[in-house]
Design a protein around this motif. Sequence first.
Motif, PDB file in Angstrom:
ATOM      1  N   ALA A 235     -10.627  81.021  84.448  1.00  0.00           N
ATOM      2  CA  ALA A 235     -11.370  79.789  84.162  1.00  0.00           C
ATOM      3  C   ALA A 235     -12.873  80.018  84.202  1.00  0.00           C
ATOM      4  N   GLU A 236     -13.341  80.837  85.144  1.00  0.00           N
ATOM      5  CA  GLU A 236     -14.767  81.118  85.232  1.00  0.00           C
ATOM      6  C   GLU A 236     -15.235  82.049  84.125  1.00  0.00           C
TER       7      GLU A 236
ATOM      8  N   LYS B 268      -8.397  81.229  88.626  1.00  0.00           N
ATOM      9  CA  LYS B 268      -9.804  80.904  88.865  1.00  0.00           C
ATOM     10  C   LYS B 268     -10.715  81.879  88.149  1.00  0.00           C
TER      11      LYS B 268
ATOM     12  N   THR C 280      -7.100  74.775  88.569  1.00  0.00           N
ATOM     13  CA  THR C 280      -8.233  75.472  87.954  1.00  0.00           C
ATOM     14  C   THR C 280      -8.650  74.879  86.614  1.00  0.00           C
TER      15      THR C 280
END
Length: 271
Positions: A137-138, A134, A51
Amino acid sequence: MSTQQETFISHLIELRDRLIRALLVVVVVFVCLMPWAGDIYDILAKPMMDTLPAGTQMIATGVVTPFFVPVKVTMMVAFVLSLPWVLYQVWAFIAPGLYSHEKRLALPLVAGSSLLFMIGMAFCYFFVFGMVFKFIAEFAPKSITPAPDIEQYLSFVMSMFLAFGITFEVPVAVILLTKAGIVDVAKLRAARPYVIVGAFVIAAIVTPPDVISQLMLAVPMCLLYELGIVLANWMTKTAPSAAEPAYAAPSIEDMDSELDRIEAGEGGDKR
């Protein structure tokens, strides 16, 4: 020295021997895995590395951290691989004090506990980590380049492994409570709403402050509680009835009536 003291000392000696045997296997597995300590850590770090932005790596802020963190990871893996043997030593220590029906229940519970703990860790590694990392990270601002510290990452991973491993032990806990007579299946079903609320409270405490990881812990906990109820209900139905003992000792009234019949028979013969 009294008999009780001798028995207590013998139990302590056996406990020491069991602990030494369990520890020895963990150490042997650890030594065998040490040449691949770096590769083991790379496998553990893969969900996070997948990620991170391209070209970004994790960092180590301590001088000896690059050595000790892979060693700690290898030690954790060695303990998990040795867990069936460790739990067997626990079972072997308590088995002499159990009844035969308790022994038949204890060994499957030991095997099931180790298997469920490993399944919980695998579920966390293959499903939870990918979704959580994830999501983080987003959610992170574009102006930030994440570079996690390997020691903090290890602490996070071990706490999550422990949380999910213990969570997957819920069916075993339900069965033990039922077999011990503390609760019955009807009470377990009645406590279902409180268990659901408690599952989400526990998930909010032990997981990071994101909705995904909390749901990924609370939902399996509720489902495993239902599985524990199903198994406890099945074991209760298949267990032999306590109201039908294999042998019933004769009462005093029965013995008196039997003596009367014998005396009556002897008197008839004399006549």
